[in-house]
Design a protein around this motif. Structure first.
Motif, short mmCIF file in Angstrom:
data_model
loop_
_atom_site.label_atom_id
_atom_site.label_comp_id
_atom_site.label_asym_id
_atom_site.label_seq_id
_atom_site.Cartn_x
_atom_site.Cartn_y
_atom_site.Cartn_z
N TYR A 90 -7.61 0.27 3.24
CA TYR A 90 -6.28 -0.45 3.78
C TYR A 90 -5.31 0.45 4.08
O TYR A 90 -4.47 0.63 4.91
CB TYR A 90 -5.91 -1.61 2.67
CG TYR A 90 -4.59 -2.44 3.39
CD1 TYR A 90 -5.00 -3.45 3.73
CD2 TYR A 90 -3.44 -1.83 3.27
CE1 TYR A 90 -3.78 -4.38 4.61
CE2 TYR A 90 -2.35 -2.40 3.75
CZ TYR A 90 -2.59 -3.80 4.57
OH TYR A 90 -1.53 -4.66 4.66
N GLU B 254 -6.23 2.68 6.91
CA GLU B 254 -5.85 1.98 8.26
C GLU B 254 -4.34 1.68 8.23
O GLU B 254 -3.80 1.71 9.50
CB GLU B 254 -6.72 0.61 8.42
CG GLU B 254 -8.16 0.90 8.21
CD GLU B 254 -8.97 -0.15 8.83
OE1 GLU B 254 -8.40 -1.12 9.37
OE2 GLU B 254 -10.14 -0.17 8.50
N LYS B 255 -3.62 1.64 7.24
CA LYS B 255 -2.20 1.48 7.23
C LYS B 255 -1.40 2.63 7.84
O LYS B 255 -0.68 2.76 8.63
CB LYS B 255 -1.56 0.98 5.97
CG LYS B 255 0.17 0.74 6.00
CD LYS B 255 0.55 0.43 4.64
CE LYS B 255 2.01 0.25 4.68
NZ LYS B 255 2.86 0.16 3.38
N GLU B 256 -2.07 3.95 7.29
CA GLU B 256 -1.34 5.27 7.84
C GLU B 256 -1.83 5.56 9.13
O GLU B 256 -0.90 5.98 9.93
CB GLU B 256 -1.83 6.27 7.01
CG GLU B 256 -1.62 7.86 7.29
CD GLU B 256 -1.95 8.64 6.29
OE1 GLU B 256 -2.06 9.93 6.55
OE2 GLU B 256 -2.44 8.49 5.03
N ASP C 48 6.94 -3.31 7.77
CA ASP C 48 5.68 -2.34 8.03
C ASP C 48 5.59 -1.46 6.63
O ASP C 48 4.35 -1.46 6.13
CB ASP C 48 6.16 -1.38 9.26
CG ASP C 48 6.06 -2.44 10.56
OD1 ASP C 48 5.21 -3.20 10.61
OD2 ASP C 48 6.91 -1.90 11.39
N LEU D 257 3.67 -3.52 3.93
CA LEU D 257 2.28 -4.03 4.08
C LEU D 257 1.49 -3.51 2.89
O LEU D 257 1.40 -2.55 2.52
CB LEU D 257 1.58 -3.66 5.35
CG LEU D 257 2.39 -4.15 6.61
CD1 LEU D 257 1.90 -3.32 7.89
CD2 LEU D 257 1.99 -5.77 6.84
N SER E 295 0.87 -1.11 0.07
CA SER E 295 0.02 0.16 -0.07
C SER E 295 0.94 1.19 0.03
O SER E 295 1.95 1.34 0.83
CB SER E 295 -0.92 -0.11 1.38
OG SER E 295 -1.91 1.20 1.12
N PHE F 177 -2.21 -6.38 10.00
CA PHE F 177 -1.18 -5.77 11.14
C PHE F 177 -2.30 -5.30 12.19
O PHE F 177 -3.58 -5.24 12.18
CB PHE F 177 -0.73 -4.56 10.48
CG PHE F 177 -1.61 -3.58 9.67
CD1 PHE F 177 -2.30 -2.60 10.65
CD2 PHE F 177 -1.73 -3.52 8.56
CE1 PHE F 177 -3.10 -1.64 9.99
CE2 PHE F 177 -2.50 -2.66 7.55
CZ PHE F 177 -3.18 -1.78 8.57
N TYR G 207 -1.90 2.72 11.52
CA TYR G 207 -0.79 1.83 12.16
C TYR G 207 0.34 2.65 12.13
O TYR G 207 1.06 2.58 13.13
CB TYR G 207 -0.94 0.78 11.50
CG TYR G 207 0.27 -0.22 11.76
CD1 TYR G 207 0.14 -0.75 12.98
CD2 TYR G 207 1.10 -0.44 10.88
CE1 TYR G 207 1.03 -1.65 13.48
CE2 TYR G 207 2.09 -1.42 11.38
CZ TYR G 207 1.91 -2.26 12.39
OH TYR G 207 3.16 -2.89 13.03
N LEU H 174 -5.93 -3.82 12.05
CA LEU H 174 -6.62 -3.67 10.65
C LEU H 174 -7.90 -4.61 10.74
O LEU H 174 -8.30 -5.49 11.42
CB LEU H 174 -5.71 -4.59 9.77
CG LEU H 174 -6.25 -4.91 8.46
CD1 LEU H 174 -6.42 -3.46 7.53
CD2 LEU H 174 -5.56 -5.64 7.31
#
Length: 240
Positions: A121, A124-126, A98, A101, A71, A107, A128, A110
């Motif tokens: 995604y 939510e990765k940002e 990381d 991902l 991502s 993770f 995280y 998520l």
């Protein structure tokens, strides 16, 4: 409960096919570091840097991840540890695993809904990455300075951009957006050299890449949509 990130944007780069762009700190340029910042790191003087990367397409979405890139969200965050009274080392808070991902890989935090949906995604990765980078040394915790790329190559007949959250059919336009394939809105490659502490006390790192997915930037940058962001600072003095 909604989650929010407190970030500070430091650069926006619009890349069209055939245009090279490069951001870097100009050592000869006088920079005013006396200004005030409402949050975060006024003047970017903090030794422990917090910098992140995000990329969007023309629709302000992700749509599709670039192959093997994950991502399009990444971060370089670290604290400086001083050992034996003088020796310093950088303690990185985000791993390259990381940063790589991508959809289908889990993770902490998520949601099931976002697992296979690139747009959700990325959000939510940002969040995280922000949780790994968060600085809580003030009454207003913050996460990172953000470098943002936005792809300007847009095929209006591809029907990729929603309108008010709903699918929008293809449309024609008189604007001349250069295109190089179906949709013309792929995400870029991302290369990362994590910040290192060099022998002369300089800390330096970078992000770079291209929207031309089959390109080998090691063979030259002619006619490539190349971007690069470099950060550096002397340990204990100056600003990034």
């Amino acid at each position: 409960m909604r989650k929010y990130l407190l970030v500070i944007f430091v650069g926006v780069n619009l890349l069209l096919g055939g245009v090279n762009g490069r951001f870097y700190k100009d050592a000869e340029r006088e920079i005013d570091t006396n200004g005030m910042s409402a949050v975060g790191d006024p003047g970017m003087r903090r030794n422990g840097l917090r910098v992140a990367f995000e990329a969007w397409n023309f629709c302000n979405e992700v749509a599709h991840e670039a192959p093997d890139m994950g991502s399009p969200r990444a971060a370089d965050c670290f604290d400086v540890s001083i050992m034996n009274g003088s020796d310093s080392t950088l303690l990185h808070k985000v791993s390259e695993a990381d940063n790589k991902l991508g959809i289908g890989r889990t993770f902490k935090g998520l949601s099931t809904e976002a697992m296979h949906r690139p747009d959700l995604y990325a959000v939510e990765k940002e969040l995280y990455l922000g949780s790994l980078c968060e600085v809580s040394d003030s009454s207003k915790p913050w996460q990172f300075w953000m470098v943002m790329l936005k792809n300007g190559n847009f095929d209006t007949k591809a029907g990729l951009c929603p309108e008010n959250g709903k699918p929008k059919p293809p449309f024609t336009t008189t604007k001349n957006f250069p295109c190089f394939g179906e949709g013309c809105m792929n995400q870029p490659t991302l290369n990362h050299w994590p910040t290192h502490l060099l022998g002369d006390g300089t800390m330096r790192g970078w992000f770079n890449g291209t929207y031309d997915l089959d390109a080998d930037i090691g063979k030259g940058l002619t006619n490539l949509s190349f971007y690069e962001v470099i950060w550096e600072k002397k340990l204990g003095s100056g600003s990034w």
